[in-house]
Each structure stands twice: as structure tokens, then as C-alpha cells.
Design an enzyme around this catalytic site. Structure first.
Site, PDB file in Angstrom:
ATOM      1  N   HIS A 105       0.852  -1.200   0.000  1.00 30.80           N
ATOM      2  CA  HIS A 105       0.000   0.000   0.000  1.00 30.80           C
ATOM      3  C   HIS A 105       0.880   1.240   0.000  1.00 30.80           C
ATOM      4  O   HIS A 105       1.943   1.260   0.624  1.00 30.80           O
ATOM      5  CB  HIS A 105      -0.923   0.019   1.227  1.00 30.80           C
ATOM      6  CG  HIS A 105      -2.052   0.986   1.062  1.00 30.80           C
ATOM      7  ND1 HIS A 105      -1.926   2.319   1.371  1.00 30.80           N
ATOM      8  CD2 HIS A 105      -3.305   0.808   0.581  1.00 30.80           C
ATOM      9  CE1 HIS A 105      -3.076   2.922   1.087  1.00 30.80           C
ATOM     10  NE2 HIS A 105      -3.931   2.031   0.608  1.00 30.80           N
ATOM     11  N   ASP A 131      -8.028  -4.643  -1.345  1.00 29.95           N
ATOM     12  CA  ASP A 131      -8.431  -5.467  -2.486  1.00 29.95           C
ATOM     13  C   ASP A 131      -8.158  -6.958  -2.272  1.00 29.95           C
ATOM     14  O   ASP A 131      -8.604  -7.795  -3.063  1.00 29.95           O
ATOM     15  CB  ASP A 131      -7.696  -5.004  -3.756  1.00 29.95           C
ATOM     16  CG  ASP A 131      -8.187  -3.642  -4.231  1.00 29.95           C
ATOM     17  OD1 ASP A 131      -9.394  -3.378  -4.101  1.00 29.95           O
ATOM     18  OD2 ASP A 131      -7.362  -2.846  -4.721  1.00 29.95           O
TER      19      ASP A 131
HETATM   20  C1  LIG Z   1      -7.488   0.324  -3.382  1.00 32.16           C
HETATM   21  C2  LIG Z   1      -6.037   0.355  -3.684  1.00 32.16           C
HETATM   22  O1  LIG Z   1      -5.624   1.067  -4.559  1.00 32.16           O
HETATM   23  S1  LIG Z   1      -4.977  -0.592  -2.722  1.00 32.16           S
HETATM   24  C3  LIG Z   1      -3.631  -0.999  -3.831  1.00 32.16           C
HETATM   25  C4  LIG Z   1      -4.055  -2.026  -4.843  1.00 32.16           C
HETATM   26  N1  LIG Z   1      -2.933  -2.403  -5.721  1.00 32.16           N
HETATM   27  C5  LIG Z   1      -2.321  -3.578  -5.640  1.00 32.16           C
HETATM   28  O2  LIG Z   1      -2.651  -4.448  -4.841  1.00 32.16           O
HETATM   29  C6  LIG Z   1      -1.219  -3.806  -6.637  1.00 32.16           C
HETATM   30  C7  LIG Z   1       0.010  -4.418  -5.973  1.00 32.16           C
HETATM   31  N2  LIG Z   1       0.678  -3.461  -5.097  1.00 32.16           N
HETATM   32  C8  LIG Z   1       1.455  -2.481  -5.592  1.00 32.16           C
HETATM   33  O3  LIG Z   1       1.665  -2.357  -6.792  1.00 32.16           O
HETATM   34  C9  LIG Z   1       2.085  -1.505  -4.612  1.00 32.16           C
HETATM   35  O4  LIG Z   1       2.167  -2.097  -3.341  1.00 32.16           O
HETATM   36  C10 LIG Z   1       1.319  -0.197  -4.520  1.00 32.16           C
HETATM   37  C11 LIG Z   1       1.264   0.487  -5.887  1.00 32.16           C
HETATM   38  C12 LIG Z   1      -0.085  -0.419  -4.013  1.00 32.16           C
HETATM   39  C13 LIG Z   1       2.051   0.704  -3.533  1.00 32.16           C
HETATM   40  O5  LIG Z   1       3.306   0.903  -4.077  1.00 32.16           O
HETATM   41  P1  LIG Z   1       4.458   1.755  -3.403  1.00 32.16           P
HETATM   42  O6  LIG Z   1       3.939   2.808  -2.562  1.00 32.16           O
HETATM   43  O7  LIG Z   1       5.297   2.188  -4.548  1.00 32.16           O
HETATM   44  O8  LIG Z   1       5.173   0.653  -2.520  1.00 32.16           O
HETATM   45  P2  LIG Z   1       6.669   0.738  -2.018  1.00 32.16           P
HETATM   46  O9  LIG Z   1       7.506   1.598  -2.865  1.00 32.16           O
HETATM   47  O10 LIG Z   1       6.661   1.060  -0.571  1.00 32.16           O
HETATM   48  O11 LIG Z   1       7.164  -0.758  -2.196  1.00 32.16           O
HETATM   49  C14 LIG Z   1       8.334  -1.195  -1.577  1.00 32.16           C
HETATM   50  C15 LIG Z   1       8.929  -2.312  -2.367  1.00 32.16           C
HETATM   51  O12 LIG Z   1       8.028  -3.392  -2.369  1.00 32.16           O
HETATM   52  C16 LIG Z   1       7.679  -3.740  -3.673  1.00 32.16           C
HETATM   53  N3  LIG Z   1       6.283  -4.092  -3.682  1.00 32.16           N
HETATM   54  C17 LIG Z   1       5.264  -3.362  -3.158  1.00 32.16           C
HETATM   55  N4  LIG Z   1       4.124  -4.019  -3.365  1.00 32.16           N
HETATM   56  C18 LIG Z   1       4.426  -5.138  -4.036  1.00 32.16           C
HETATM   57  C19 LIG Z   1       3.667  -6.208  -4.540  1.00 32.16           C
HETATM   58  N5  LIG Z   1       2.359  -6.251  -4.402  1.00 32.16           N
HETATM   59  N6  LIG Z   1       4.295  -7.220  -5.174  1.00 32.16           N
HETATM   60  C20 LIG Z   1       5.643  -7.209  -5.329  1.00 32.16           C
HETATM   61  N7  LIG Z   1       6.426  -6.210  -4.870  1.00 32.16           N
HETATM   62  C21 LIG Z   1       5.813  -5.195  -4.230  1.00 32.16           C
HETATM   63  C22 LIG Z   1       7.973  -2.536  -4.507  1.00 32.16           C
HETATM   64  O13 LIG Z   1       8.206  -2.867  -5.862  1.00 32.16           O
HETATM   65  C23 LIG Z   1       9.194  -2.006  -3.824  1.00 32.16           C
HETATM   66  O14 LIG Z   1      10.306  -2.777  -4.188  1.00 32.16           O
HETATM   67  P3  LIG Z   1      11.694  -2.083  -4.637  1.00 32.16           P
HETATM   68  O15 LIG Z   1      12.074  -1.240  -3.453  1.00 32.16           O
HETATM   69  O16 LIG Z   1      12.596  -3.229  -4.892  1.00 32.16           O
HETATM   70  O17 LIG Z   1      11.366  -1.274  -5.845  1.00 32.16           O
HETATM   71  O1  LIG Z   2      -5.342   5.120  -0.672  1.00 33.10           O
HETATM   72  C1  LIG Z   2      -4.872   4.497  -1.638  1.00 33.10           C
HETATM   73  O2  LIG Z   2      -3.795   4.801  -2.200  1.00 33.10           O
HETATM   74  C2  LIG Z   2      -5.570   3.316  -2.181  1.00 33.10           C
HETATM   75  C3  LIG Z   2      -6.640   2.783  -1.290  1.00 33.10           C
HETATM   76  O3  LIG Z   2      -6.387   2.027  -0.376  1.00 33.10           O
HETATM   77  C4  LIG Z   2      -8.008   3.206  -1.530  1.00 33.10           C
HETATM   78  O4  LIG Z   2      -8.261   4.024  -2.411  1.00 33.10           O
HETATM   79  O5  LIG Z   2      -8.918   2.710  -0.830  1.00 33.10           O
END
Ligand SMILES: CC(=O)SCCNC(=O)CCNC(=O)[C@H](O)C(C)(C)COP(=O)(O)OP(=O)(O)OC[C@H]1O[C@@H](n2cnc3c(N)ncnc32)[C@H](O)[C@@H]1OP(=O)(O)O
Ligand SMILES: O=C([O-])CC(=O)C(=O)O
Length: 390
Positions: A261, A318
Site C-alpha cells: 500500500h 483489495d
Molecule cells: C485500493 C487500492 O488502490 S490498494 C492498492 C491495490 N494495488 C495492488 O494491490 C497492486 C500491488 N501493489 C502495488 O503495486 C504496490 O504495493 C502499490 C502500488 C499499491 C504501492 O506501491 P508503493 O507505494 O510504490 O510501494 P513501495 O515503494 O513502498 O514498495 C516497496 C517495495 O516493495 C515492492 N512491492 C510493493 N508491493 C508489491 C507487490 N504487491 N508485489 C511485489 N512487490 C511489491 C515494490 O516494488 C518495492 O520494491 P523495490 O524497493 O525493490 O522497488
Molecule cells: O489510498 C490508496 O492509495 C488506495 C486505497 O487504499 C483506496 O483508495 O482505498
């Protein structure tokens, strides 16, 4: 030209003030207009929460009855909108239909281009009422079935299942679906809400802002992740295959959907509520396999991210909503539209705040800067060569 800027996607940058929601990432705390998400999820229904977000107060009994009646009266779609849906290719993703239908609903709002707090609140109520009908109608139209009209007297949750299947769901299932809507209703400046506010900041109307937000929510890094979580669970197939699956993803640098997240780095408080809901529905329908797989993926994912990347990773909203909606019998590509049916309350509250905040907190047109890293041949720019000489 090289860039001096590291792209951090505005993480940690505060760009506006809001009275609507606090996402306290460090403490895994989520508050809608002063109320903790845990209390709202257990004690309030989605219409109450929608009212709270739009009207900035919990409704009393008369206000709630009035709001519920308004929602009930506004669930019906203009016949032209149904006709428009019937002309779309049946393969069109429901999020694309929803986005287009919200834009089309603007054509049916005779009060546009007027705007005022009361008109905006009324538009918000209309959108909250109509989105489930659009999603349910498309679910039937794409199967070459006639849409089913909303049934008066049913709750929003009951009505959604009824408009898809023609049957009312069990009362407990409808209660849990309503709770899922409460959990998804608002989340401060997430990507889709930011999109809605950015559009509203230009003084475009609410339908333009909400259709932009739907486009943003559809992406797999945001709301679209719930559908992708279910596809992933199906592709993994069994609990035993989870470990090699996550290892493979990590080795390839690919995402495990539903984990991580942008703000909650110690866990998403909504997951604590969704996890037992997924278990309960699994038990209710006699199929806990998807709940169990999700739980195993959470445990294995946490351990492997720590071991291989040295980071703590937690599920987001999610993650468990996928197995929850799947065991409720809902098609996988409806998961994100269901998210939108709920989040529309938050988007509209933000549009109203963007357009009618008091002077001290009045937002202005969003207009960030970018750093140009393209070609630059000199102060006069590149020489433009005529077409026949290029
Ligand atoms: C309702 C919503 O929007 S909730 C989010 C729904 N999205 C997802 O579930 C998609 C999968 N998750 C992701 O893509 C990410 O976790 C995000 C986009 C939600 C958040 O991303 P960021 O804020 O950029 O996370 P952050 O930079 O702290 O991640 C730290 C490390 O973990 C990795 N990481 C974070 N989430 C994941 C994941 N789900 N799978 C694999 N690696 C991950 C990043 O690539 C990063 O690695 P790096 O340092 O080697 O590049
Ligand atoms: O806040 C975010 O980045 C994504 C999320 O969890 C939401 O929209 O519910």
C-alpha cells in the site's frame, strides 16, 4: 537529457486540506469525518455512511428515512441510457461501461450547468443511487438478458443482487455486502479521488469528475487489483502452489496483487474487518477454499517478502474483498465496479469540498510543474524542416 528528479508519485506530498477523511498510515488508522472505520463498519449502513460523507453529519432517523427514500426513487435509469448500453459490444469491460454511463448521465441532468451545494448534494445522491443499477443492467445486457428494474423496499445491497439475478440474497449476505461498501466508501487522496478533485478544480461538473475517477480506479495498481487478486488465486489453483508462485514473482520482480500500500506500511485496517467477512461468507456457502488460499498467500507472502527483500508487506483492501465477492457468487469483473458503487460517495464528497469549501480552505486549480527532458536544440528550438524535406 537526464532528469534530476526521482519520480516518487507525489508520495508524502500534502497538496490540499480536507475535512472528509484521515488516512493515518503509520498507525493504520482510517477515519471518515471523525468516525473510526471500525465503528462505522460494525454500527452503520452504507446509506448512513454515504449521507455522512456528503452532508458532513451522521443522519438522524428522519434524515436517514428521507435519504433512503430519495435513493430508492433515483435508482431508475433513463430508458435512453439502457438503449445506449444495449448497443455496446458485449465484451466491453463493466468499468468502461460505468465510466461512459456516468458521463452520459450528465446529458439527463436538466439542472446543469447550474451548481450550488444543494444541487451538488442532489447529484451525488443520484449517482450513488444509479451506479448499482448501471452495473447490474450491464451484467444482464451482456448476457443478452433484459435488465431487471429495482424493487422498491429492498436495501441497496439486496437490490443489487436482485437486479442481477432476479432473486433476493440471504439477509446476512446482504448485510456483509453492505459492510464491504462501507469499507470502500472513502480513502482521502487516493489516485481516483485525486483524479476527481483535479477535474473538479477546473470547475467541470460532477459527472466529468466522477467519470475520470472511475477511469483511474479501473487500473490494476488501484481498484482494479481486486479482480486481479481473484485471477491470481485461480491461476495458482491450490495452497501448495502458493510458495513457488510468490518466489517466482519475487525472482522476476513482478507484483503479487493485493499486497502493499502506498500509505499503510504497517497494515490496512480494513483488512482486519474484511478477513473474517470472507471467512464467514465462505462458511455460509460451504466453500472456504478461497478464503483459506488468501490467508495462506498473506502468510507466505509476508514471510517471503521479509526473507528475500527484507521488507514487511501487508495485504490491502483489495486482497480479501476478492474471495469475499467471489464466494458471494459475483462475477470477477464486477469487483472493481462494486468498489466504484461505494467510492462514488467519497468522490462526490470531495468534488463538493473542492467546489464549495469555505474561503480559508478553498482549493485552487491544480497545476503542477514538470521537468522537460525532451530534445532542446537551443534557445530558438529545433529547426522545423518542411514536410517535403523530412
Ligand atoms: C485500493 C487500492 O488502490 S490498494 C492498492 C491495490 N494495488 C495492488 O494491490 C497492486 C500491488 N501493489 C502495488 O503495486 C504496490 O504495493 C502499490 C502500488 C499499491 C504501492 O506501491 P508503493 O507505494 O510504490 O510501494 P513501495 O515503494 O513502498 O514498495 C516497496 C517495495 O516493495 C515492492 N512491492 C510493493 N508491493 C508489491 C507487490 N504487491 N508485489 C511485489 N512487490 C511489491 C515494490 O516494488 C518495492 O520494491 P523495490 O524497493 O525493490 O522497488
Ligand atoms: O489510498 C490508496 O492509495 C488506495 C486505497 O487504499 C483506496 O483508495 O482505498
Amino acid at each position: 537529457m537526464d532528469s534530476a528528479i526521482k519520480n516518487i508519485g507525489l508520495r508524502g506530498v500534502v497538496i490540499a486540506s480536507t475535512k472528509i477523511c484521515d488516512v493515518d498510515g503509520a498507525n493504520s488508522r482510517l477515519v471518515y469525518r471523525g468516525y473510526l472505520i471500525q465503528d462505522l463498519a460494525m454500527e452503520a449502513t452504507f446509506p448512513e455512511v454515504a449521507y455522512l460523507l456528503i452532508h458532513d453529519k451522521m443522519p438522524d432517523v428522519h434524515e436517514l428515512v428521507d435519504f433512503t427514500n430519495q435513493l430508492e426513487r433515483n435508482r431508475y435509469l433513463p430508458p435512453n441510457l439502457i438503449c445506449a448500453m444495449q448497443t455496446r459490444p458485449v465484451s466491453t469491460p463493466p468499468m468502461d461501461i460505468l465510466q461512459a454511463c456516468v458521463a452520459l448521465l450528465a446529458h439527463h441532468d436538466d439542472s446543469l450547468p447550474e451548481n450550488s451545494p444543494s444541487l451538488a448534494k442532489n447529484r451525488a445522491m443520484g449517482l450513488i443511487a444509479k451506479l448499482p443499477t448501471v452495473v447490474a443492467a450491464w451484467t444482464r445486457i451482456r448476457q443478452k438478458l433484459e435488465p431487471i428494474d429495482p424493487m422498491p423496499g429492498l436495501s441497496m445491497a439486496e437490490n443489487f443482487f436482485y437486479m442481477i439475478t432476479g432473486e433476493q440474497p440471504k439477509r446476512r449476505l446482504a448485510e456483509l455486502f453492505d459492510r464491504a461498501l462501507v469499507l470502500h466508501a472513502e480513502h482521502a487522496f487516493n489516485a481516483s479521488t485525486f483524479a476527481a478533485r483535479e477535474v473538479a478544480s477546473t470547475r467541470a461538473h460532477m459527472y466529468a469528475a466522477v467519470s475520470a475517477a472511475i477511469g483511474s480506479l479501473s487500473g490494476e495498481l488501484h481498484g482494479g487489483a481486486n479482480t486481479r487478486v481473484m485471477e491470481m488465486l485461480k491461476a495458482i489453483g491450490s495452497k501448495e502452489k502458493i510458495r513457488p508462485f510468490v518466489e517466482d514473482k519475487l525472482a522476476k520482480g513482478e507484483l503479487v496483487m493485493g499486497l502493499g500500500h502506498a500509505v499503510y506500511k504497517n497494515g490496512d485496517p480494513r483488512v482486519e474487518i474484511l478477513r473474517p467477512m470472507s471467512k464467514e461468507v465462505g462458511e455460509m456457502v460451504g466453500d472456504t477454499c478461497w478464503y483459506e488460499m488468501t490467508q495462506e498467500l498473506e502468510t507466505v507472502g509476508k514471510a517471503l517478502f521479509k526473507e528475500k527483500k527484507g521488507i514487511d508487506i501487508f495485504p490491502n483492501v483489495d486482497f480479501y474483498s476478492a474471495s469475499l465477492y467471489h464466494t458471494m457468487g459475483l462475477p470477477h469483473d464486477l469487483f472493481t465496479p462494486i468498489f466504484a458503487m461505494s467510492r462514488v460517495a467519497g468522490w462526490c464528497a470531495h468534488v463538493i469540498e473542492e467546489q464549495f469549501a469555505d474561503e480559508a480552505h478553498k482549493p485552487v486549480l491544480y497545476r503542477p510543474e514538470s521537468e522537460y527532458i525532451g530534445t532542446y536544440c537551443g534557445p530558438e528550438g529545433c529547426t522545423l524542416i518542411p514536410m517535403d524535406k523530412r
